[in-house]
Structures are given as structure tokens and as C-alpha cells.
Design an enzyme around this catalytic site. Structure first.
Site, PDB file in Angstrom:
ATOM      1  N   SER A  21      79.872  -2.615  24.272  1.00 24.65           N
ATOM      2  CA  SER A  21      79.270  -4.187  23.657  1.00 24.65           C
ATOM      3  C   SER A  21      79.976  -4.750  22.606  1.00 24.65           C
ATOM      4  CB  SER A  21      78.524  -3.481  23.412  1.00 24.65           C
ATOM      5  OG  SER A  21      77.234  -2.939  24.759  1.00 24.65           O
ATOM      6  N   HIS A  31      82.533  -7.017  23.757  1.00 26.02           N
ATOM      7  CA  HIS A  31      81.955  -8.180  24.894  1.00 26.02           C
ATOM      8  C   HIS A  31      81.461  -8.636  23.536  1.00 26.02           C
ATOM      9  CE1 HIS A  31      83.052  -4.565  28.256  1.00 26.02           C
ATOM     10  NE2 HIS A  31      83.983  -5.031  27.134  1.00 26.02           N
ATOM     11  N   CYS A  66      56.173   0.552  28.232  1.00 28.09           N
ATOM     12  CA  CYS A  66      56.079   1.264  26.796  1.00 28.09           C
ATOM     13  C   CYS A  66      55.125   2.042  27.151  1.00 28.09           C
ATOM     14  CB  CYS A  66      56.294   0.503  25.413  1.00 28.09           C
ATOM     15  SG  CYS A  66      57.362  -0.103  24.645  1.00 28.09           S
ATOM     16  N   CYS A 120      61.310  -2.124  27.922  1.00 26.50           N
ATOM     17  CA  CYS A 120      59.921  -3.142  26.764  1.00 26.50           C
ATOM     18  C   CYS A 120      59.916  -4.471  26.646  1.00 26.50           C
ATOM     19  CB  CYS A 120      60.138  -2.730  25.183  1.00 26.50           C
ATOM     20  SG  CYS A 120      59.610  -3.301  23.926  1.00 26.50           S
ATOM     21  N   GLU A 174      90.171   8.285  35.931  1.00 27.27           N
ATOM     22  CA  GLU A 174      90.664   7.160  34.039  1.00 27.27           C
ATOM     23  C   GLU A 174      92.150   7.190  34.328  1.00 27.27           C
ATOM     24  OE1 GLU A 174      91.354   5.697  31.246  1.00 27.27           O
ATOM     25  OE2 GLU A 174      89.168   5.600  32.260  1.00 27.27           O
TER      26      GLU A 174
END
Length: 395
Positions: free
Chosen positions: A68, A71, A137, A145, A243
Site C-alpha cells: 500500500s 502504491h 463496529c 468502521c 508465484e
């Protein structure tokens, strides 16, 4: 203090519409639709301070670079970041971290002993800052959430010397003491978060497996590798990884994978059916982030296998459309589930206990670096697939 902060320009695409959770020019739940020209910089920032009685000041000892992070720092041909989710810049990056408590507020309770945190406690933290009072939650789904914030995404993260986190997101690493040396303890602690993402995907959302079931993991990144380790310990008869990278395939075998396949050189469908005596797998994990590439093989496996009742768990983020054949899932009584995040249902303490009992995820760390090197490796990891996990270490 020194920190790595990412800057980007708010410049929405023509088809973007501001959502009810977005803040014009500051925060969006659709990052790749609005943020342009990202740049990660090492900066000097004020050391964070405790502001609420439940907060804890932590000296960061290790923080891993996540896909993340890569990216968010990577852009497409039009300059837009690749990460599609919740983002708010500028923000200090980094969320896969561990450290030691420096100072704690009087209401910062340690779940390990139900007493206030004290200096020196080794800890890790959830990166999803759930509110605890919205409907999701309250229903037990903190990963979804409605008032979510995320460390290193729209709240300053852990590529820094210090970080402040509310105690309700912290988990003690004391259980790892005596099992790992001090440095290795903090390296392992920085891998609790990504390993918990894998745990949530294959055990909570994927429904887990019964001992003796077969599983196929698509993608040997940190999440896929952690999934291999967890599923083998859950009783997987044949844990199979698809992979292309030889380095990652070898790591998977060290962590418990029984079979690894290079899909660029081998017929994945034939190999899996051969290894499973034609039955296929109970659980398939999509951890590649390129479902448009692997989906054809995945459906072929489900269709050609003699087994039924399989589950496909999607954990990798990808803002792409994938053609699906509903007939495959109807006839084979198969299902698809989405998996986001890591919080809830005891994922963190269970992963820590797995690490304490011998699941050594530090094997996936390819390189240790300094904070000053983080921007360089955010770029390098965009193309260098021989590096699996790169971790910034503070002494």
C-alpha cells in the site's frame, strides 16, 4: 524528529464525485481518483505528544514497507496514485510497525495484564483506527468502521522515530520475549499487522479449513506468504502457492508451503489437479492484486475439480473489473468473499501467539534499511520483485 512524509496534489479525475465521507482537498476514500503527483520526502517534524489520557507515546523500532505504501507513492501514466482506498495527504507513511512504550496516559490500559502501560513494554498496533460506536463496529466489524481512519494513510504513521497511538489499538509483544532476540522481536512485531491481514482473509472471512483440506494461494507477497504459514498450521494437507518469483517460492516452502508453482512456466490448473488427485482446493486466496490475470485459471480450477463447496477469498486491492462466470459458482456450489483489514475476532493476539510458537515470519524480510532510505525503496519496490519485505529499523 525524522519522518517520511508523502505529499500529493488534490486533482480529482473528471468522473469523481465527492462522497459523504470525503473532505474536499484533504481526504478521500477513493485515493486513486483524486491524488496526483505523489512525492515521499524525509522531513524533520515535531515529536508527537500525548493529548488524551488513553494515548501512548511509542519509540518506533521497526516498520515494514507495505504494498500500500508503494502504491501510494506510485503513479499511473496520468500521475494519479495507484492506491484506491482511504488517503489524506500530506501524511507520514508506515503502518506495519513495532516499538517500545516511552510514556502512557493514565487510562492507557495494557490488555496483557489489564493494567496501565508502563515504559519499556514492546508493542505493535492495528493500523485501522476504528471508532467503536458506529453500527459496523457495534456489530463486530471494525474493519468496516463508518468513521475509519488509518495510520499511515490519512493519519501520521510509523516511518518516524516516534508515534502516538491510542491504547485500544495496541498489543503487547511480551509473549515473543525469550523466543526472539531483541532486534528480531521487533522485526517479528512489525510483521504482526500484515500476518493478521492474512489471518483475517483465510480464517475469518475465508472460513478457515478443516485439517486435511487443500488450499491454493495466488501470489507470494507478504500476505500470501503469511497465509501459507497460517494455513499449514491450521492443518492444510497440501498448501500450494502460485508465484513467478523463485525467491518468493523458496520463502513459501520455508514457511510451510508443500508445493510451489511458477505459473509462467507450468500449467497451473493441471499441476494443482495433479497434486490434489483431481479434487482441487477448499480455499483459494487471491493475493496477487492482478485478478484480471489469474481469474481464468482460478475459475478453471473450480470447474474442473471434482470437489465442491470451495471458497475464493479476495484480499489484494485492485481497482479493476474481472469477468466472472456465474455458472461455475452455481454448479460447483462455490462462493467468493472479500477480506479487508485485520482487526476484530482476536486476529492480533492469535498471530502473536503463532509467532511465539514458532511461526517465524522474519524469514520474509529481504533487507533492513534506515528511515533515510525509505523513499528510495518505495520506488525500487515498484519493479524489484526479488525484494519481499523491506523494513526500516531504528536503534
Amino acid at each position: 524528529m525524522k519522518a517520511v512524509r508523502l505529499h500529493a496534489k488534490w486533482d480529482p479525475r473528471s468522473d469523481f464525485k465527492l462522497g459523504n465521507k470525503d473532505i474536499e482537498g484533504k481526504v478521500s476514500w477513493l485515493g486513486s481518483k483524486v491524488w496526483r503527483y505523489p512525492e515521499a520526502k524525509v522531513e524533520e517534524l515535531p515529536e508527537p505528544k500525548i493529548k488524551r489520557p488513553s494515548e501512548v507515546l511509542i519509540k518506533v523500532r521497526a516498520c515494514g514497507i507495505c504494498g500500500s505504501d508503494v502504491h501510494m507513492a506510485q503513479s499511473d501514466e496520468n500521475g494519479y496514485i495507484l492506491y484506491p482506498g482511504l488517503t489524506g495527504f500530506p501524511a507520514v507513511l508506515g503502518h506495519e510497525f513495532s516499538g517500545e512504550v516511552v510514556e502512557a496516559g493514565p487510562e492507557a490500559i495494557n490488555r496483557r495484564n489489564n493494567q496501565p502501560f508502563t515504559p519499556g513494554e514492546p508493542v505493535t498496533a492495528e493500523e485501522m483506527l476504528w471508532c467503536g460506536y458506529c453500527r459496523h463496529c457495534a456489530d463486530g466489524y471494525p474493519n468496516h468502521c463508518e468513521n475509519l481512519h488509518e495510520l499511515g494513510f490519512d493519519v501520521d504513521g510509523a516511518f518516524a522515530e516516534y508515534i502516538v497511538v491510542d491504547a485500544k489499538y495496541l498489543w503487547s509483544l511480551r509473549e515473543l520475549e525469550g523466543v526472539y532476540s531483541e532486534e528480531k522481536l521487533f522485526l517479528a512485531g512489525s510483521l504482526v499487522e500484515p500476518s493478521s491481514v492474512a489471518y483475517n482473509a483465510v480464517i475469518e472471512r475465508g472460513g478457515g479449513i478443516r485439517p486435511g483440506d487443500n488450499v491454493v494461494v495466488f501470489g507470494g507477497g507478504p500476505i500470501g506468504l503469511a497465509a501459507c504459514a497460517i494455513l499449514k498450521r491450521a492443518g492444510g494437507a497440501r498448501v500450494i502457492l502460485s508465484e513467478p518469483s523463485e525467491v518468493r517460492r523458496k520463502m513459501a516452502q520455508e514457511l510451510g508451503a508443500d508445493v510451489t508453482i511458477n505459473p509462467l512456466k507450468e500449467d497451473l490448473v493441471e499441476k494443482v489437479l495433479d497434486y490434489t488427485q483431481g479434487m482441487g482446493a477448499k480455499l483459494y486466496l487471491e493475493a496477487t492484486g492482478v485478478p484480471q490475470i489469474i481469474w481464468k485459471d482460478l475459475e478453471a480450477l473450480i470447474w474442473k475439480a471434482r470437489g465442491i463447496n470451495s471458497t475464493v477469498a479476495i484480499v489484494a486491492r485492485a481497482d479493476v473489473n474481472v469477468p466472472m462466470t456465474p455458472e461455475v459458482f452455481q454448479v460447483k456450489r462455490a462462493q467468493i468473499v472479500g477480506a479487508q483489514g485485520h482487526s476484530g475476532h482476536g486476529t492480533f493476539p492469535r498471530v502473536i501467539s503463532l509467532m511465539a510458537s514458532g511461526m517465524d515470519m522474519t524469514k520474509i524480510i529481504s533487507k533492513k534499511i534506515s528511515l533515510d532510505e525509505v523513499p528510495e525503496y518505495l520506488t525500487r519496490l515498484q519493479t524489484d520483485k526479488e525484494l519481499v519485505k523491506v523494513t526500516a529499523v531504528n536503534s
